[in-house]
Design an enzyme around this catalytic site. Structure first.
Site, PDB file in Angstrom:
ATOM      1  N   TYR A 160       0.840  -1.207   0.000  1.00  0.00           N
ATOM      2  CA  TYR A 160       0.000   0.000   0.000  1.00  0.00           C
ATOM      3  C   TYR A 160       0.870   1.250   0.000  1.00  0.00           C
ATOM      4  O   TYR A 160       0.700   2.144  -0.828  1.00  0.00           O
ATOM      5  CB  TYR A 160      -0.892  -0.041   1.242  1.00  0.00           C
ATOM      6  CG  TYR A 160      -1.912   1.062   1.361  1.00  0.00           C
ATOM      7  CD1 TYR A 160      -2.917   1.218   0.407  1.00  0.00           C
ATOM      8  CD2 TYR A 160      -1.896   1.931   2.456  1.00  0.00           C
ATOM      9  CE1 TYR A 160      -3.874   2.222   0.544  1.00  0.00           C
ATOM     10  CE2 TYR A 160      -2.850   2.928   2.593  1.00  0.00           C
ATOM     11  CZ  TYR A 160      -3.832   3.068   1.641  1.00  0.00           C
ATOM     12  OH  TYR A 160      -4.774   4.061   1.781  1.00  0.00           O
ATOM     13  N   ASP A 161       1.847   1.292   0.927  1.00  0.00           N
ATOM     14  CA  ASP A 161       2.661   2.508   1.086  1.00  0.00           C
ATOM     15  C   ASP A 161       3.437   2.816  -0.187  1.00  0.00           C
ATOM     16  O   ASP A 161       3.461   3.956  -0.669  1.00  0.00           O
ATOM     17  CB  ASP A 161       3.660   2.336   2.238  1.00  0.00           C
ATOM     18  CG  ASP A 161       3.008   2.028   3.569  1.00  0.00           C
ATOM     19  OD1 ASP A 161       1.790   1.793   3.595  1.00  0.00           O
ATOM     20  OD2 ASP A 161       3.711   1.996   4.588  1.00  0.00           O
ATOM     21  N   GLU A 162       4.091   1.773  -0.733  1.00  0.00           N
ATOM     22  CA  GLU A 162       4.930   2.019  -1.911  1.00  0.00           C
ATOM     23  C   GLU A 162       4.080   2.249  -3.154  1.00  0.00           C
ATOM     24  O   GLU A 162       4.481   2.986  -4.053  1.00  0.00           O
ATOM     25  CB  GLU A 162       5.920   0.871  -2.123  1.00  0.00           C
ATOM     26  CG  GLU A 162       6.908   0.689  -0.972  1.00  0.00           C
ATOM     27  CD  GLU A 162       7.933   1.833  -0.832  1.00  0.00           C
ATOM     28  OE1 GLU A 162       7.730   2.914  -1.421  1.00  0.00           O
ATOM     29  OE2 GLU A 162       8.932   1.643  -0.116  1.00  0.00           O
ATOM     30  N   TYR A 219      -5.366  -3.469  19.568  1.00  0.00           N
ATOM     31  CA  TYR A 219      -4.150  -4.155  19.125  1.00  0.00           C
ATOM     32  C   TYR A 219      -2.953  -3.539  19.857  1.00  0.00           C
ATOM     33  O   TYR A 219      -2.811  -2.305  19.902  1.00  0.00           O
ATOM     34  CB  TYR A 219      -3.975  -4.019  17.609  1.00  0.00           C
ATOM     35  CG  TYR A 219      -5.139  -4.567  16.792  1.00  0.00           C
ATOM     36  CD1 TYR A 219      -6.044  -5.482  17.339  1.00  0.00           C
ATOM     37  CD2 TYR A 219      -5.324  -4.176  15.468  1.00  0.00           C
ATOM     38  CE1 TYR A 219      -7.105  -5.974  16.587  1.00  0.00           C
ATOM     39  CE2 TYR A 219      -6.377  -4.675  14.712  1.00  0.00           C
ATOM     40  CZ  TYR A 219      -7.268  -5.568  15.275  1.00  0.00           C
ATOM     41  OH  TYR A 219      -8.317  -6.058  14.538  1.00  0.00           O
ATOM     42  N   PRO A 287       2.120   1.762  12.536  1.00  0.00           N
ATOM     43  CA  PRO A 287       2.749   3.037  12.915  1.00  0.00           C
ATOM     44  C   PRO A 287       2.411   3.420  14.365  1.00  0.00           C
ATOM     45  O   PRO A 287       1.274   3.262  14.811  1.00  0.00           O
ATOM     46  CB  PRO A 287       2.150   4.040  11.921  1.00  0.00           C
ATOM     47  CG  PRO A 287       1.763   3.211  10.736  1.00  0.00           C
ATOM     48  CD  PRO A 287       1.309   1.897  11.308  1.00  0.00           C
TER      49      PRO A 287
HETATM   50  P1  NAD Z   1     -12.601   1.544   0.131  1.00  0.00           P
HETATM   51  O1  NAD Z   1     -11.943   0.222   0.134  1.00  0.00           O
HETATM   52  O2  NAD Z   1     -13.903   1.701   0.832  1.00  0.00           O
HETATM   53  O3  NAD Z   1     -12.826   2.074  -1.366  1.00  0.00           O
HETATM   54  C1  NAD Z   1     -11.922   1.801  -2.399  1.00  0.00           C
HETATM   55  C2  NAD Z   1     -12.718   1.412  -3.639  1.00  0.00           C
HETATM   56  O4  NAD Z   1     -11.803   1.166  -4.720  1.00  0.00           O
HETATM   57  C3  NAD Z   1     -13.517   0.122  -3.447  1.00  0.00           C
HETATM   58  O5  NAD Z   1     -14.850   0.311  -3.857  1.00  0.00           O
HETATM   59  C4  NAD Z   1     -12.803  -0.880  -4.335  1.00  0.00           C
HETATM   60  O6  NAD Z   1     -13.648  -1.901  -4.810  1.00  0.00           O
HETATM   61  C5  NAD Z   1     -12.251   0.015  -5.422  1.00  0.00           C
HETATM   62  N1  NAD Z   1     -11.110  -0.552  -6.143  1.00  0.00           N
HETATM   63  C6  NAD Z   1      -9.953  -1.012  -5.609  1.00  0.00           C
HETATM   64  N2  NAD Z   1      -9.140  -1.476  -6.590  1.00  0.00           N
HETATM   65  C7  NAD Z   1      -9.809  -1.280  -7.770  1.00  0.00           C
HETATM   66  C8  NAD Z   1      -9.491  -1.521  -9.113  1.00  0.00           C
HETATM   67  N3  NAD Z   1      -8.328  -2.095  -9.479  1.00  0.00           N
HETATM   68  N4  NAD Z   1     -10.390  -1.183 -10.068  1.00  0.00           N
HETATM   69  C9  NAD Z   1     -11.563  -0.602  -9.728  1.00  0.00           C
HETATM   70  N5  NAD Z   1     -11.918  -0.341  -8.456  1.00  0.00           N
HETATM   71  C10 NAD Z   1     -11.052  -0.686  -7.483  1.00  0.00           C
HETATM   72  O7  NAD Z   1     -11.533   2.582   0.712  1.00  0.00           O
HETATM   73  P2  NAD Z   1     -11.705   4.131   1.057  1.00  0.00           P
HETATM   74  O8  NAD Z   1     -11.475   4.304   2.504  1.00  0.00           O
HETATM   75  O9  NAD Z   1     -12.947   4.645   0.446  1.00  0.00           O
HETATM   76  O10 NAD Z   1     -10.445   4.738   0.304  1.00  0.00           O
HETATM   77  C11 NAD Z   1     -10.610   5.431  -0.933  1.00  0.00           C
HETATM   78  C12 NAD Z   1      -9.270   6.031  -1.335  1.00  0.00           C
HETATM   79  O11 NAD Z   1      -8.830   6.940  -0.322  1.00  0.00           O
HETATM   80  C13 NAD Z   1      -8.169   4.982  -1.502  1.00  0.00           C
HETATM   81  O12 NAD Z   1      -7.356   5.347  -2.600  1.00  0.00           O
HETATM   82  C14 NAD Z   1      -7.398   5.096  -0.210  1.00  0.00           C
HETATM   83  O13 NAD Z   1      -6.053   4.732  -0.376  1.00  0.00           O
HETATM   84  C15 NAD Z   1      -7.543   6.562   0.124  1.00  0.00           C
HETATM   85  N6  NAD Z   1      -7.402   6.785   1.567  1.00  0.00           N
HETATM   86  C16 NAD Z   1      -8.430   6.549   2.434  1.00  0.00           C
HETATM   87  C17 NAD Z   1      -8.234   6.741   3.790  1.00  0.00           C
HETATM   88  C18 NAD Z   1      -9.329   6.519   4.801  1.00  0.00           C
HETATM   89  O14 NAD Z   1      -9.068   6.697   5.986  1.00  0.00           O
HETATM   90  N7  NAD Z   1     -10.537   6.182   4.435  1.00  0.00           N
HETATM   91  C19 NAD Z   1      -6.990   7.156   4.283  1.00  0.00           C
HETATM   92  C20 NAD Z   1      -5.970   7.352   3.371  1.00  0.00           C
HETATM   93  C21 NAD Z   1      -6.186   7.194   2.018  1.00  0.00           C
HETATM   94  N1  UDP Z   2      -6.666  -1.100  15.776  1.00  0.00           N
HETATM   95  C1  UDP Z   2      -7.095  -1.564  17.003  1.00  0.00           C
HETATM   96  N2  UDP Z   2      -8.200  -2.356  17.016  1.00  0.00           N
HETATM   97  C2  UDP Z   2      -8.893  -2.690  15.892  1.00  0.00           C
HETATM   98  C3  UDP Z   2      -8.444  -2.202  14.647  1.00  0.00           C
HETATM   99  C4  UDP Z   2      -7.305  -1.398  14.629  1.00  0.00           C
HETATM  100  O1  UDP Z   2      -6.504  -1.291  18.050  1.00  0.00           O
HETATM  101  O2  UDP Z   2      -9.902  -3.399  15.997  1.00  0.00           O
HETATM  102  C5  UDP Z   2      -5.502  -0.160  15.756  1.00  0.00           C
HETATM  103  C6  UDP Z   2      -4.417  -0.495  14.743  1.00  0.00           C
HETATM  104  O3  UDP Z   2      -3.479  -1.403  15.321  1.00  0.00           O
HETATM  105  C7  UDP Z   2      -3.832   0.868  14.470  1.00  0.00           C
HETATM  106  C8  UDP Z   2      -5.013   1.821  14.656  1.00  0.00           C
HETATM  107  O4  UDP Z   2      -5.997   1.079  15.355  1.00  0.00           O
HETATM  108  O5  UDP Z   2      -2.838   1.180  15.415  1.00  0.00           O
HETATM  109  C9  UDP Z   2      -5.599   2.291  13.345  1.00  0.00           C
HETATM  110  O6  UDP Z   2      -5.817   1.159  12.541  1.00  0.00           O
HETATM  111  P1  UDP Z   2      -6.635   1.210  11.186  1.00  0.00           P
HETATM  112  O7  UDP Z   2      -6.606  -0.179  10.623  1.00  0.00           O
HETATM  113  O8  UDP Z   2      -7.944   1.858  11.397  1.00  0.00           O
HETATM  114  O9  UDP Z   2      -5.808   2.213  10.274  1.00  0.00           O
HETATM  115  P2  UDP Z   2      -4.248   2.421   9.999  1.00  0.00           P
HETATM  116  O10 UDP Z   2      -3.999   3.801  10.460  1.00  0.00           O
HETATM  117  O11 UDP Z   2      -3.439   1.428  10.762  1.00  0.00           O
HETATM  118  O12 UDP Z   2      -4.114   2.239   8.532  1.00  0.00           O
END
Ligand code: NAD
Ligand code: UDP
Length: 320
Positions: A160-162, A219, A287
């Site tokens: 994910y990160d990379e 966790y 993290p």
């Molecule tokens: P989510 O999993 O609910 O939504 C992602 C959507 O992308 C899903 O509907 C999935 O089916 C679709 N998808 C994934 N790969 C696909 C592909 N190859 N082709 C077509 N569709 C595809 O996640 P989210 O929380 O809504 O995240 C949306 C975006 O925001 C992502 O890019 C995520 O990295 C970014 N983001 C979200 C958060 C958060 O806290 N929600 C934080 C950081 C970044």
């Molecule tokens: N976490 C937790 N209990 C849960 C799910 C997550 O304690 O049931 C912790 C997880 O270890 C992390 C933080 O909550 O430290 C946020 O996790 P999340 O998966 O929501 O997002 P992240 O920031 O890790 O991508």
């Protein structure tokens, strides 16, 4: 770089906006916002981590169309000229992206390039959803956009990160060398309605565990921190960034920082009852801390999150 926000040319009048990841949590809220503003929206999703119910919300809307496709293999859009391509497709919850590491890398890499090519072909803007995960396990706290991060390139979160670091790099490359009008946001932990109940992220887990009367799963020892943003604040920030010409990454998050044990305290106060805790092992490379520096968003977007954690969790408990 200009010191004051410059209005964007890509935002006047009703727009045609293609959103990848439209069936996901964030994507579905963007679809709703843009339809409400009078724009035409094309959603694209392959449902790898999304929900059909999020598409069904809009399927009768006259200005919404949906294409089921894996955007890593191409974006099969053949319609009229687009104004924006917004790339939000990617599994985002740690359990989801760790279940699909190759697909996650591909959607960050090929999916992003396919979106950039589509935007380039249409003369459209390209908007990338990146993440606070580009900072990895940050050694600088809070994290400004100028921090380059501390990422394990081969760890379980690296898919994910990379992927997102590459996505940012190729977005800047298309901007610099091909003139695509790009935006990059780094989203910090965001929550709200329409997340999958089995999403696995902490607020989803706590909401559903609390509503079912189950112990809340912490966790590790619960001392790690996160800064949680309600979805409406994120959508507002995204909308404002579309309206200014700013091409470098922008953090969008709520800087109020909580340990997981403090988060549970907020749930206890809202529900006015004691909640059982079940401690489980800390996932690899989890993290230790995360909090956005949002000075860029404040200066450029005149944006500041408005919804506190307790207000947002109240909404999440009601809306699911
Ligand atoms: P989510 O999993 O609910 O939504 C992602 C959507 O992308 C899903 O509907 C999935 O089916 C679709 N998808 C994934 N790969 C696909 C592909 N190859 N082709 C077509 N569709 C595809 O996640 P989210 O929380 O809504 O995240 C949306 C975006 O925001 C992502 O890019 C995520 O990295 C970014 N983001 C979200 C958060 C958060 O806290 N929600 C934080 C950081 C970044
Ligand atoms: N976490 C937790 N209990 C849960 C799910 C997550 O304690 O049931 C912790 C997880 O270890 C992390 C933080 O909550 O430290 C946020 O996790 P999340 O998966 O929501 O997002 P992240 O920031 O890790 O991508």
């Amino acid at each position: 770089m200009p010191e004051t926000p410059v209005p964007s040319t890509a935002t006047s009048g009703p727009l045609r906006i293609l959103i990848t990841g439209s069936a996901g949590f964030v994507g579905s809220h963007l679809v709703e916002r843009f339809l409400n503003e009078g724009h035409t929206v094309i959603g694209v999703d392959n449902y790898i981590s999304g929900q059909v119910s999020n598409t069904d919300l809009f399927s009768d809307h006259p200005r919404f169309t949906f294409i089921e496709a894996d955007v890593s293999h191409g974006i099969p859009y053949t319609g009229e000229k687009l104004d924006w391509v917004m790339h939000f497709a990617s599994p985002a919850s740690p359990p989801h992206y760790q279940q699909f590491p190759v697909e996650t890398l591909m959607v960050g890499a090929q999916g992003t390039q396919n979106g950039l090519e589509l935007a380039h072909a249409h003369g459209a803007g390209f908007f990338l959803a990146s993440t606070s995960e580009v900072y990895g396990d940050p050694l600088v706290h809070p994290q400004p956009e100028t921090y380059w991060g501390n990422v394990n390139p081969i760890g379980v979160r690296s898919c994910y990160d990379e992927a997102k670091r590459y996505a940012e790099a190729i977005t800047m490359a298309y901007h610099r060398s091909r003139g695509v009008n790009t935006r990059i946001i780094r989203i910090f932990n965001t929550y709200g309605p329409r997340m999958r109940p089995d999403d696995g992220r902490v607020i989803t887990n706590f909401v559903h565990q609390a509503l079912r009367g189950e112990p809340l799963t912490v966790y590790g020892n619960g001392s790690q921190t996160r800064s949680f943003q309600y979805i409406d604040d994120l959508v507002e920030g995204i909308s404002r960034l579309m309206m200014v010409e700013y091409h470098e990454p922008v953090n969008l998050g709520n800087p109020d920082e909580f340990t997981m044990l403090e988060l549970i305290q907020v749930f206890k106060e809202i529900l006015a009852k004691d909640l059982q805790i079940r401690f489980e092992s800390l996932p690899l490379d989890d993290p230790k801390q995360r909090k956005p520096n949002i000075d860029t968003a404040k200066a450029w977007l005149k944006w500041d999150p408005e919804i506190s954690l307790s207000e947002g969790i109240r909404k999440a408990l009601v809306l699911g």
